[in-house]
Design a protein around this motif. Structure first.
Motif, PDB file in Angstrom:
ATOM      1  N   ILE A  36       0.841  -1.206   0.000  1.00 55.38           N
ATOM      2  CA  ILE A  36       0.000   0.000   0.000  1.00 55.38           C
ATOM      3  C   ILE A  36       0.878   1.259   0.000  1.00 55.38           C
ATOM      4  CG2 ILE A  36      -1.817   1.242   1.288  1.00 55.38           C
ATOM      5  CD1 ILE A  36      -2.895  -1.279   0.158  1.00 55.38           C
ATOM      6  N   LEU A  39       1.879   2.255  -3.441  1.00 54.29           N
ATOM      7  CA  LEU A  39       0.802   2.900  -4.193  1.00 54.29           C
ATOM      8  C   LEU A  39       0.567   4.343  -3.752  1.00 54.29           C
ATOM      9  CD1 LEU A  39      -1.864   0.040  -4.064  1.00 54.29           C
ATOM     10  CD2 LEU A  39      -0.672   0.818  -6.104  1.00 54.29           C
ATOM     11  N   VAL A 216      -9.718  -6.282   4.320  1.00 55.87           N
ATOM     12  CA  VAL A 216      -9.275  -5.214   3.400  1.00 55.87           C
ATOM     13  C   VAL A 216      -8.941  -5.819   2.033  1.00 55.87           C
ATOM     14  CG1 VAL A 216      -7.439  -3.515   2.942  1.00 55.87           C
ATOM     15  CG2 VAL A 216      -8.410  -3.690   5.229  1.00 55.87           C
ATOM     16  N   LYS A 223     -13.687  -5.164  -5.490  1.00 49.17           N
ATOM     17  CA  LYS A 223     -13.667  -3.932  -6.304  1.00 49.17           C
ATOM     18  C   LYS A 223     -13.097  -4.222  -7.687  1.00 49.17           C
ATOM     19  CE  LYS A 223     -10.774  -0.631  -6.418  1.00 49.17           C
ATOM     20  NZ  LYS A 223      -9.652   0.157  -5.991  1.00 49.17           N
TER      21      LYS A 223
ATOM     22  N   LEU B   8      -5.478  11.839   2.639  1.00 51.30           N
ATOM     23  CA  LEU B   8      -5.648  10.913   1.517  1.00 51.30           C
ATOM     24  C   LEU B   8      -6.764  11.381   0.589  1.00 51.30           C
ATOM     25  CD1 LEU B   8      -5.522   7.420   3.266  1.00 51.30           C
ATOM     26  CD2 LEU B   8      -3.772   8.422   1.828  1.00 51.30           C
ATOM     27  N   ILE B  11      -5.709  14.471  -1.446  1.00 51.79           N
ATOM     28  CA  ILE B  11      -4.839  14.049  -2.563  1.00 51.79           C
ATOM     29  C   ILE B  11      -5.691  13.429  -3.676  1.00 51.79           C
ATOM     30  CG2 ILE B  11      -3.026  12.386  -3.233  1.00 51.79           C
ATOM     31  CD1 ILE B  11      -1.779  12.893  -0.428  1.00 51.79           C
ATOM     32  N   LYS B  70       1.451   6.915 -12.050  1.00 53.75           N
ATOM     33  CA  LYS B  70       1.413   6.639 -10.610  1.00 53.75           C
ATOM     34  C   LYS B  70       0.209   7.341  -9.958  1.00 53.75           C
ATOM     35  CE  LYS B  70       4.436   6.687  -6.571  1.00 53.75           C
ATOM     36  NZ  LYS B  70       5.648   7.214  -5.962  1.00 53.75           N
ATOM     37  N   LYS B  73      -2.879   5.415 -10.868  1.00 53.96           N
ATOM     38  CA  LYS B  73      -2.917   4.193 -10.041  1.00 53.96           C
ATOM     39  C   LYS B  73      -3.442   4.521  -8.638  1.00 53.96           C
ATOM     40  CE  LYS B  73      -1.484  -0.207  -9.620  1.00 53.96           C
ATOM     41  NZ  LYS B  73      -2.248  -1.252 -10.285  1.00 53.96           N
ATOM     42  N   TYR B  74      -3.018   5.676  -8.109  1.00 50.15           N
ATOM     43  CA  TYR B  74      -3.483   6.102  -6.776  1.00 50.15           C
ATOM     44  C   TYR B  74      -5.000   6.251  -6.776  1.00 50.15           C
ATOM     45  CZ  TYR B  74      -4.069   8.900  -2.527  1.00 50.15           C
ATOM     46  OH  TYR B  74      -4.476   9.351  -1.297  1.00 50.15           O
ATOM     47  N   GLN B  76      -7.140   4.803  -8.753  1.00 52.37           N
ATOM     48  CA  GLN B  76      -7.766   3.481  -8.904  1.00 52.37           C
ATOM     49  C   GLN B  76      -7.750   2.686  -7.596  1.00 52.37           C
ATOM     50  OE1 GLN B  76      -5.317   2.056 -12.077  1.00 52.37           O
ATOM     51  NE2 GLN B  76      -6.665   2.828 -13.695  1.00 52.37           N
ATOM     52  N   GLU B  77      -6.665   2.842  -6.842  1.00 59.08           N
ATOM     53  CA  GLU B  77      -6.501   2.026  -5.623  1.00 59.08           C
ATOM     54  C   GLU B  77      -6.872   2.799  -4.362  1.00 59.08           C
ATOM     55  OE1 GLU B  77      -5.800  -1.064  -5.850  1.00 59.08           O
ATOM     56  OE2 GLU B  77      -5.002  -1.248  -7.870  1.00 59.08           O
ATOM     57  N   TYR B  78      -7.456   3.989  -4.553  1.00 66.17           N
ATOM     58  CA  TYR B  78      -7.717   4.858  -3.399  1.00 66.17           C
ATOM     59  C   TYR B  78      -8.522   4.179  -2.295  1.00 66.17           C
ATOM     60  CZ  TYR B  78      -9.947   8.416  -0.561  1.00 66.17           C
ATOM     61  OH  TYR B  78     -10.435   9.130   0.504  1.00 66.17           O
ATOM     62  N   SER B  79      -9.582   3.456  -2.669  1.00 64.10           N
ATOM     63  CA  SER B  79     -10.433   2.876  -1.619  1.00 64.10           C
ATOM     64  C   SER B  79      -9.664   1.827  -0.812  1.00 64.10           C
ATOM     65  CB  SER B  79     -11.718   2.294  -2.206  1.00 64.10           C
ATOM     66  OG  SER B  79     -11.412   1.225  -3.044  1.00 64.10           O
ATOM     67  N   THR B  80      -8.774   1.072  -1.468  1.00 63.91           N
ATOM     68  CA  THR B  80      -7.969   0.078  -0.738  1.00 63.91           C
ATOM     69  C   THR B  80      -6.991   0.782   0.205  1.00 63.91           C
ATOM     70  OG1 THR B  80      -8.115  -1.355  -2.657  1.00 63.91           O
ATOM     71  CG2 THR B  80      -6.476  -1.937  -1.016  1.00 63.91           C
ATOM     72  N   ILE B  81      -6.342   1.816  -0.303  1.00 61.77           N
ATOM     73  CA  ILE B  81      -5.388   2.575   0.517  1.00 61.77           C
ATOM     74  C   ILE B  81      -6.113   3.139   1.742  1.00 61.77           C
ATOM     75  CG2 ILE B  81      -3.888   4.625   0.583  1.00 61.77           C
ATOM     76  CD1 ILE B  81      -3.584   4.240  -2.529  1.00 61.77           C
ATOM     77  N   ASN B  83      -9.029   2.184   3.047  1.00 61.51           N
ATOM     78  CA  ASN B  83      -9.510   1.105   3.933  1.00 61.51           C
ATOM     79  C   ASN B  83      -8.399   0.625   4.850  1.00 61.51           C
ATOM     80  OD1 ASN B  83     -12.115   0.918   3.125  1.00 61.51           O
ATOM     81  ND2 ASN B  83     -11.774  -0.689   1.622  1.00 61.51           N
ATOM     82  N   PHE B  84      -7.217   0.400   4.267  1.00 64.24           N
ATOM     83  CA  PHE B  84      -6.102  -0.125   5.054  1.00 64.24           C
ATOM     84  C   PHE B  84      -5.678   0.889   6.111  1.00 64.24           C
ATOM     85  CE2 PHE B  84      -1.695  -0.958   6.107  1.00 64.24           C
ATOM     86  CZ  PHE B  84      -1.687  -2.332   6.290  1.00 64.24           C
ATOM     87  N   MET B  85      -5.512   2.141   5.686  1.00 65.36           N
ATOM     88  CA  MET B  85      -5.021   3.163   6.623  1.00 65.36           C
ATOM     89  C   MET B  85      -6.032   3.442   7.724  1.00 65.36           C
ATOM     90  SD  MET B  85      -2.639   5.720   4.435  1.00 65.36           S
ATOM     91  CE  MET B  85      -1.955   6.487   5.862  1.00 65.36           C
TER      92      MET B  85
END
Lengths: 225, 91
Positions: A36, A39, A216, A223, B8, B11, B70, B73-74, B76-81, B83-85
């Motif tokens: 993560i 990314l 997660v 998704k 987040l 951004i 990049k 990509k951020y 696209q992956e925002y919800s995962t980032i 969720n994790f944080m």
């Protein structure tokens, strides 16, 4: 007092398996945090990953110490002590405790949300000094680590109150259990039942953390579909 | 007034504004769309440049910001980032 901990004989073997399992679980959390981080470039993720990498290393050294360095104390218990082993074997114990200190301090530093490297260095040096120059090494170090875990738990508790996310609550509970585990560890040089309690608490805590991680990852997978 | 945005989210909002403008935008548009003060926007843009989510291009009419792979990509992956944080108390 140079005893690091005592453990019951009947638990020998099971503890090593658990420590190896904890090493794998903490490594999985660290690797996902690094993924993560790549990314998002958020430094908190880098430090979180580093902290769990150190936890993973500390569990590996812990398992190795239990495998090679324990002294048998009669029929009931075994102990890990600095006094009964050769000088070079001390390195194993120092590696275990060093990785543990770095893991806990790095996790605490992550929650501070500061960019000061001097604060990090100061925390590491102060904690290491507690161990190196204390007469009652293990108890002093475990007490300091318990204080760190108390502050880490307090951070998670505050985060938990800000959000309705179930996973944050679950991880707050996990940090609470790690804090209780660190309290139990303070008495591990004297009472062997505490050694078992520590493993039990860590087991539940990592089960909670890893279930959050799986959650997660599953959301991420859904998704993508 | 809505809930305060975290870093987040800010951004994500900036990058999304750039992407919606075909990946290229002037700072005045970012300021207008991202709902930030000028200084805060400058700070975020510096950070995004440093992290290579965007690149700055100087033209005769002023500065333009372009989103990078990049940065995409951020988004696209925002919800995962996020969720994790959020889950691990890092948000």
């Amino acid at each position: 007092m140079e005893t690091i901990y005592v453990m019951p004989n009947w638990f020998f073997g099971a503890d090593i398996i658990l420590e190896l399992l904890f090493a794998i679980l903490t490594l999985a959390i660290a690797l996902y945090a690094f993924k993560i981080y790549r990314l998002s470039d958020q430094r908190e993720l880098k430090f979180f990953g580093i902290s769990f990498s150190f936890f993973s290393l500390s569990y590996l050294f812990w398992a190795a110490n239990n495998l090679f360095l324990l002294s048998v104390l009669g029929n009931e218990s075994r102990e890990l002590s600095l006094k009964d082993i050769g000088f070079y074997n001390h390195i194993g114990i120092y590696l275990y405790l060093g990785a543990l200190i770095l893991g806990v301090v790095t996790l605490f530093y992550t929650t501070l949300k500061t960019e000061s490297k001097r604060i990090y260095l100061l925390l590491v040096i102060l904690t290491a000094t507690t161990f190196l120059f204390s007469l009652n090494k293990a108890t002093s170090l475990y007490t300091v680590l318990a204080i760190f875990f108390l502050f880490i738990f307090a951070h998670y508790f505050r985060e938990c109150r800000k959000t309705t996310n179930k996973l944050t609550r679950r991880n707050t509970l996990a940090m609470g259990l790690l804090f209780l585990g660190s309290i139990a560890f303070i008495y591990a040089p004297s009472y062997y039942v505490n050694y078992v309690i520590v493993h039990l608490l860590h087991g539940i805590a990592y089960a909670l953390l890893i279930s959050s991680l799986i959650n997660v990852i599953n959301k991420h997978g859904q998704k993508k579909k | 007034m809505g809930k305060k945005r975290n870093r987040l989210q800010v951004i994500y909002d900036i990058l999304n504004v750039i992407r919606e403008k075909s990946g290229r935008i002037k700072p005045t548009h970012i300021l207008y769309k991202s709902n930030l003060s000028y200084q805060m926007m400058e700070d975020y843009l510096d950070e995004l440049k440093l992290k290579q989510f965007i690149v700055e291009q100087k033209t005769k009419t002023g500065k333009t910001y372009i989103i990078t792979d990049k940065g995409i990509k951020y988004i696209q992956e925002y919800s995962t980032i996020n969720n994790f944080m959020d889950a691990f108390g890092l948000g």
